[in-house]
Design a protein around this motif. Structure first.
Motif, PDB file in Angstrom:
ATOM      1  N   THR A   1      70.244  35.861  89.274  1.00 31.83           N
ATOM      2  CA  THR A   1      69.512  34.599  89.438  1.00 31.83           C
ATOM      3  C   THR A   1      69.200  33.937  88.096  1.00 31.83           C
ATOM      4  O   THR A   1      68.236  33.190  87.983  1.00 31.83           O
ATOM      5  CB  THR A   1      68.198  34.847  90.210  1.00 31.83           C
ATOM      6  N   ASP A   2      70.034  34.202  87.075  1.00 28.48           N
ATOM      7  CA  ASP A   2      69.817  33.542  85.780  1.00 28.48           C
ATOM      8  C   ASP A   2      70.107  32.051  85.868  1.00 28.48           C
ATOM      9  O   ASP A   2      69.357  31.219  85.355  1.00 28.48           O
ATOM     10  CB  ASP A   2      70.713  34.170  84.712  1.00 28.48           C
ATOM     11  N   ASN A   3      71.223  31.720  86.513  1.00 22.22           N
ATOM     12  CA  ASN A   3      71.606  30.327  86.733  1.00 22.22           C
ATOM     13  C   ASN A   3      72.684  30.298  87.805  1.00 22.22           C
ATOM     14  O   ASN A   3      73.215  31.352  88.202  1.00 22.22           O
ATOM     15  CB  ASN A   3      72.091  29.657  85.439  1.00 22.22           C
ATOM     16  N   GLY A   4      73.019  29.113  88.255  1.00 23.33           N
ATOM     17  CA  GLY A   4      73.960  28.991  89.360  1.00 23.33           C
ATOM     18  C   GLY A   4      75.345  29.520  89.045  1.00 23.33           C
ATOM     19  O   GLY A   4      75.968  30.192  89.869  1.00 23.33           O
ATOM     20  N   GLN A   5      75.851  29.229  87.840  1.00 22.53           N
ATOM     21  CA  GLN A   5      77.201  29.660  87.484  1.00 22.53           C
ATOM     22  C   GLN A   5      77.304  31.181  87.427  1.00 22.53           C
ATOM     23  O   GLN A   5      78.236  31.781  87.961  1.00 22.53           O
ATOM     24  CB  GLN A   5      77.589  29.059  86.127  1.00 22.53           C
TER      25      GLN A   5
ATOM     26  N   ALA B   1      75.365  33.264  88.910  1.00 26.15           N
ATOM     27  CA  ALA B   1      75.167  33.774  90.268  1.00 26.15           C
ATOM     28  C   ALA B   1      76.488  33.802  91.030  1.00 26.15           C
ATOM     29  O   ALA B   1      76.801  34.781  91.728  1.00 26.15           O
ATOM     30  CB  ALA B   1      74.147  32.912  91.005  1.00 26.15           C
ATOM     31  N   LEU B   2      77.282  32.741  90.893  1.00 27.61           N
ATOM     32  CA  LEU B   2      78.589  32.709  91.557  1.00 27.61           C
ATOM     33  C   LEU B   2      79.528  33.752  90.971  1.00 27.61           C
ATOM     34  O   LEU B   2      80.299  34.384  91.705  1.00 27.61           O
ATOM     35  CB  LEU B   2      79.202  31.313  91.449  1.00 27.61           C
ATOM     36  N   HIS B   3      79.475  33.944  89.663  1.00 23.08           N
ATOM     37  CA  HIS B   3      80.315  34.968  89.037  1.00 23.08           C
ATOM     38  C   HIS B   3      80.000  36.345  89.629  1.00 23.08           C
ATOM     39  O   HIS B   3      80.909  37.113  89.970  1.00 23.08           O
ATOM     40  CB  HIS B   3      80.090  34.985  87.526  1.00 23.08           C
ATOM     41  N   GLY B   4      78.711  36.657  89.732  1.00 27.60           N
ATOM     42  CA  GLY B   4      78.330  37.954  90.282  1.00 27.60           C
ATOM     43  C   GLY B   4      78.758  38.115  91.731  1.00 27.60           C
ATOM     44  O   GLY B   4      79.266  39.172  92.137  1.00 27.60           O
ATOM     45  N   ALA B   5      78.564  37.064  92.525  1.00 30.78           N
ATOM     46  CA  ALA B   5      78.924  37.138  93.943  1.00 30.78           C
ATOM     47  C   ALA B   5      80.430  37.279  94.124  1.00 30.78           C
ATOM     48  O   ALA B   5      80.902  38.098  94.927  1.00 30.78           O
ATOM     49  CB  ALA B   5      78.411  35.896  94.676  1.00 30.78           C
ATOM     50  N   LEU B   6      81.198  36.494  93.373  1.00 28.63           N
ATOM     51  CA  LEU B   6      82.654  36.557  93.518  1.00 28.63           C
ATOM     52  C   LEU B   6      83.204  37.879  92.996  1.00 28.63           C
ATOM     53  O   LEU B   6      84.199  38.400  93.523  1.00 28.63           O
ATOM     54  CB  LEU B   6      83.298  35.375  92.795  1.00 28.63           C
ATOM     55  N   TRP B   7      82.569  38.426  91.957  1.00 26.76           N
ATOM     56  CA  TRP B   7      82.994  39.751  91.480  1.00 26.76           C
ATOM     57  C   TRP B   7      82.814  40.792  92.591  1.00 26.76           C
ATOM     58  O   TRP B   7      83.709  41.598  92.846  1.00 26.76           O
ATOM     59  CB  TRP B   7      82.177  40.149  90.246  1.00 26.76           C
ATOM     60  N   GLU B   8      81.653  40.744  93.259  1.00 24.11           N
ATOM     61  CA  GLU B   8      81.416  41.734  94.315  1.00 24.11           C
ATOM     62  C   GLU B   8      82.311  41.481  95.521  1.00 24.11           C
ATOM     63  O   GLU B   8      82.770  42.427  96.167  1.00 24.11           O
ATOM     64  CB  GLU B   8      79.944  41.727  94.731  1.00 24.11           C
ATOM     65  N   LEU B   9      82.577  40.220  95.832  1.00 22.90           N
ATOM     66  CA  LEU B   9      83.508  39.922  96.921  1.00 22.90           C
ATOM     67  C   LEU B   9      84.892  40.478  96.608  1.00 22.90           C
ATOM     68  O   LEU B   9      85.576  41.031  97.481  1.00 22.90           O
ATOM     69  CB  LEU B   9      83.576  38.408  97.151  1.00 22.90           C
ATOM     70  N   ASP B  10      85.309  40.345  95.357  1.00 20.95           N
ATOM     71  CA  ASP B  10      86.596  40.899  94.924  1.00 20.95           C
ATOM     72  C   ASP B  10      86.629  42.412  95.142  1.00 20.95           C
ATOM     73  O   ASP B  10      87.625  42.970  95.615  1.00 20.95           O
ATOM     74  CB  ASP B  10      86.814  40.553  93.448  1.00 20.95           C
ATOM     75  N   GLN B  11      85.524  43.076  94.820  1.00 25.95           N
ATOM     76  CA  GLN B  11      85.436  44.520  95.024  1.00 25.95           C
ATOM     77  C   GLN B  11      85.522  44.870  96.513  1.00 25.95           C
ATOM     78  O   GLN B  11      86.206  45.827  96.902  1.00 25.95           O
ATOM     79  CB  GLN B  11      84.115  45.043  94.448  1.00 25.95           C
ATOM     80  N   ASP B  12      84.846  44.103  97.341  1.00 25.56           N
ATOM     81  CA  ASP B  12      84.844  44.384  98.783  1.00 25.56           C
ATOM     82  C   ASP B  12      86.221  44.161  99.402  1.00 25.56           C
ATOM     83  O   ASP B  12      86.664  44.942 100.259  1.00 25.56           O
ATOM     84  CB  ASP B  12      83.807  43.504  99.490  1.00 25.56           C
ATOM     85  N   ILE B  13      86.888  43.087  98.996  1.00 23.59           N
ATOM     86  CA  ILE B  13      88.233  42.833  99.527  1.00 23.59           C
ATOM     87  C   ILE B  13      89.165  43.968  99.142  1.00 23.59           C
ATOM     88  O   ILE B  13      89.975  44.444  99.949  1.00 23.59           O
ATOM     89  CB  ILE B  13      88.763  41.478  99.020  1.00 23.59           C
ATOM     90  N   SER B  14      89.029  44.431  97.900  1.00 19.84           N
ATOM     91  CA  SER B  14      89.859  45.547  97.444  1.00 19.84           C
ATOM     92  C   SER B  14      89.610  46.807  98.259  1.00 19.84           C
ATOM     93  O   SER B  14      90.539  47.556  98.578  1.00 19.84           O
ATOM     94  CB  SER B  14      89.576  45.817  95.962  1.00 19.84           C
ATOM     95  N   ALA B  15      88.354  47.038  98.629  1.00 19.90           N
ATOM     96  CA  ALA B  15      87.994  48.283  99.310  1.00 19.90           C
ATOM     97  C   ALA B  15      88.217  48.244 100.816  1.00 19.90           C
ATOM     98  O   ALA B  15      88.558  49.268 101.420  1.00 19.90           O
ATOM     99  CB  ALA B  15      86.527  48.617  99.017  1.00 19.90           C
ATOM    100  N   PHE B  16      88.027  47.072 101.444  1.00 15.44           N
ATOM    101  CA  PHE B  16      87.984  47.034 102.908  1.00 15.44           C
ATOM    102  C   PHE B  16      89.094  46.218 103.567  1.00 15.44           C
ATOM    103  O   PHE B  16      89.365  46.409 104.752  1.00 15.44           O
ATOM    104  CB  PHE B  16      86.632  46.467 103.377  1.00 15.44           C
TER     105      PHE B  16
END
Length: 645
Positions: free
Chosen positions: A183-187, A189-204
């Motif tokens: 929650t530092d800033n919007g940009q 925040a999106l980087h963190g979310a997309l990084w985790e989405l990338d991890q989830d797609i890879s795993a599931f």
């Protein structure tokens, strides 16, 4: 259905100008995870017997708490393309996910920009870049950046789930809790979310179906976590106090409330007509009226005139012995609503929460219950939710035989049906059905605003009607001296049923009623009625203020004791398509005055049900204790016989 008056339009040009930035995020960026941990496979040993080298741990003060994770390249488009293995071509599902993510990112960036312009964040950002940010505004700047991050994350996840929901299949994926919520800033925040989405797609995501399910599950988890964070965050009022709509997608943004695509459910049940529901006159009558009440919902105002004027049934409980017609009642009401909605062009959603929704996985049962409630509550549809055999699904608090999943479900339903955040719009209703309502948690049972006693056929005429109905037409047996289905004529039967409640039915309540009537005379004033209510409470301590509210709600329903004309349902222009004020005025003209008889009948009807539940509960407990004592006695006798023999 046009845009509501309190909505602002998020313009298409404002969204599309962020397409290049959204596409760049999907193509690739570097991100060093702060909180989340990658879902990589364990490192393989280089040779037998020689393990991998231990990670170096610095002893320099200050460095030990700094993240040692390496920056990782996040390339979501490449990750999505690889979800189906070695196929070199992009599948339609993959293309839908890519387009949905780009669109969702652009919407989130556009709304964040709008928010920044409203609260002056854009000026503070420029001042900060120039090194001219006043010291006394640094706290404000940090709070606004954090608010921007939360808004950006939630809108991105909300839009993603909304846009991809039409592509969801039967496959479900559990991605677990989202960790990299920054929650530092919007940009960032999106980087963190997309990084985790990338991890989830890879795993599931091993195929297209699981790809869509993974992205949607991830979006739901992000929304849930961000909404919790937002409860204690500052400077969110400009976002939560307004509403936006993206016309091209029919996507509505209302604070941190998830949007739902206005899709109806495909019903495959066998519908029943009203005359096919034999007996159960009051239950049938109330179900018929409730079906028409729901159709008065105004999609522009997101409110039903009946919910505002009184008399709307948000929750009800139908109880009765097995085989008395509870399922038939559900089939009748669902069929009526489906027909009305098809005629008016409204989306209709029916959902049932059954025992198969109770999961052994901790927390999953509560999530299933929450998803069920949110699906029915969706303000963009006419909803009907049923919970059949609720005594088996929702556990009694304190009951050691109830599983953790059943306790979770009870907590969710109690909060949803009469919690601090419950909003009754009048677009949906929930029906709880049980053969053993005495086994339902008292507080949950009292959240049922209306009681439908489903007692099945009662009279000689009822039994003739149901025999004729179930025999079908493939026989030559004459009907005899009987007017078929005349006893099922609702208004006449209902009048008889209501009149029967001028006096109580349950033995325990009859004693209370007769004692009060002997002391103060006929119950014909508010004071005397209140005295009767207090006497009931003394006989049954569970008869609380919520019971009084349910009784007064039922009285208001009786004041609305009229049936909206069938013509209004058949020709929507006569009523359904009118504006809210016109519909409210038409309903107001049909309202009837409240009488003392109505109040007495509803007090007796509600109190009868509570006494009936209590008597059954006590009888079951006594029977169980007697059976246990008999077993103990038999075991003791057998033991002594064996010892002496």
């Amino acid at each position: 259905m046009s845009r509501t008056s309190d909505q602002m339009e998020l313009r298409e040009e404002d969204i599309r100008k962020h397409y290049p930035a959204a596409a760049a995020l999907l193509l690739g960026f570097d991100h060093t995870p702060r909180i989340g941990k990658g879902k990589d496979a364990p490192e393989v040993e280089r040779s037998a017997g020689i393990g991998t080298r231990r990670r170096f741990r610095t002893t320099t003060p200050g460095l030990v708490t700094r993240s040692t994770a390496r920056p990782e390249g996040v390339q979501l488009i490449a990750r999505i393309e690889a979800a189906d293995g070695d196929d070199p071509l992009v599948s339609p599902a993959q293309a839908s996910v890519m387009n949905g993510l780009r669109r969702a990112l652009a919407i989130a960036l556009a709304l964040a920009e709008t928010y920044g312009a409203q609260v002056g964040l854009a000026e503070l950002k420029r001042a900060n870049l120039e090194g001219a940010l006043p010291p006394d505004r640094k706290t404000e700047f940090a709070e606004l950046l954090s608010a921007e991050a939360l808004i950006t994350l939630h809108v991105f996840a909300n839009a993603t789930a909304f846009l991809l929901s039409p592509h969801l299949g039967e496959v479900s994926v559990e991605v677990g809790e989202v960790e990299e919520v920054l929650t530092d800033n919007g940009q960032l925040a999106l980087h963190g979310a997309l990084w985790e989405l990338d991890q989830d797609i890879s795993a599931f995501a091993g195929d297209d179906a699981r790809l869509v399910a993974t992205v949607c599950a991830f979006a739901e988890q992000v929304m849930e976590k961000v909404a919790l964070r937002a409860q204690n965050a500052a400077r969110l009022e400009p976002f939560t106090g307004a509403a936006w709509k993206v016309e091209a997608d029919d996507f509505q943004i209302r604070g941190f409330t998830p949007a739902r695509a206005a899709k109806g459910s495909v019903l495959t049940m066998t519908f029943k007509k009203p005359h096919e529901v034999v007996g159960n006159h009051i239950a049938k009558y109330q179900a018929l009226r409730l079906s028409k009440m729901l159709m008065a919902y105004d999609f522009e105002r997101h409110l039903n005139p009946f919910a505002e004027l009184g008399g709307f049934i948000f929750t009800f409980m139908g109880d009765g012995a097995p085989g008395t017609g509870k399922t038939t009642l559900i089939q009748m009401m669902a069929g009526l609503l489906k027909g009305y909605c098809d005629n008016a062009g409204y989306p209709f959603r029916y959902q049932n929460f059954g025992i198969d929704n109770i999961d052994s996985y901790q927390g999953k049962s509560g999530q299933n219950a929450k998803a069920f409630v949110q699906g029915v509550l969706d303000p963009n549809v006419i909803g009907f939710g049923t919970i059949d055999d609720i005594d088996q699904i929702a556990g009694k608090r304190g009951d050691r035989q109830s599983s953790a999943g059943q306790q979770e479900v009870t907590a969710v339903f109690m909060e949803a049906f009469a919690g601090a955040n419950t909003v009754v719009r009048g677009n949906c209703t929930f029906g709880m059905f049980s053969n053993f309502p005495e086994n339902v948690d008292d507080a949950l049972r009292q959240r049922a605003g209306a009681r439908f006693l489903v007692d099945g056929p009662q009279t000689r005429e009822d039994y003739i009607d149901i025999l004729h109905l179930l025999m079908g037409r493939k026989h030559d047996i004459p009907l005899g001296d009987h007017e078929l289905y005349a006893a099922q004529e609702i208004r006449r039967a209902v009048a008889r049923s209501f009149e029967s409640h001028n006096r109580p039915h349950e033995e325990g309540l009859i004693g209370v009623y007769e004692r009060v009537e002997a002391e103060i005379g006929r119950l014909d004033t508010i004071a005397k009625l209140g005295t009767y209510l207090k006497a009931i409470q003394e006989a049954d301590p569970r008869f609380t203020g919520r019971a009084i509210k349910n009784i007064t709600d039922a009285v208001k329903v009786r004041a609305m004791d009229f049936e909206l004309p069938d013509e209004w349902m058949e020709e929507p222009d006569l009523f359904l398509f009118k504006d809210y004020e016109t519909k409210a005025g038409m309903i107001e003209e049909l309202r009837q005055p409240i009488t003392v008889e109505m109040v007495v009948q509803e007090i007796n009807r509600y109190a009868d049900s509570e006494f009936r539940y209590a008597d059954k509960s006590d009888e079951v407990a006594i029977a169980n204790m007697v059976r246990d004592m008999q077993r103990t006695e038999a075991a003791k006798r057998r033991y002594l016989e064996g010892k002496n023999g």
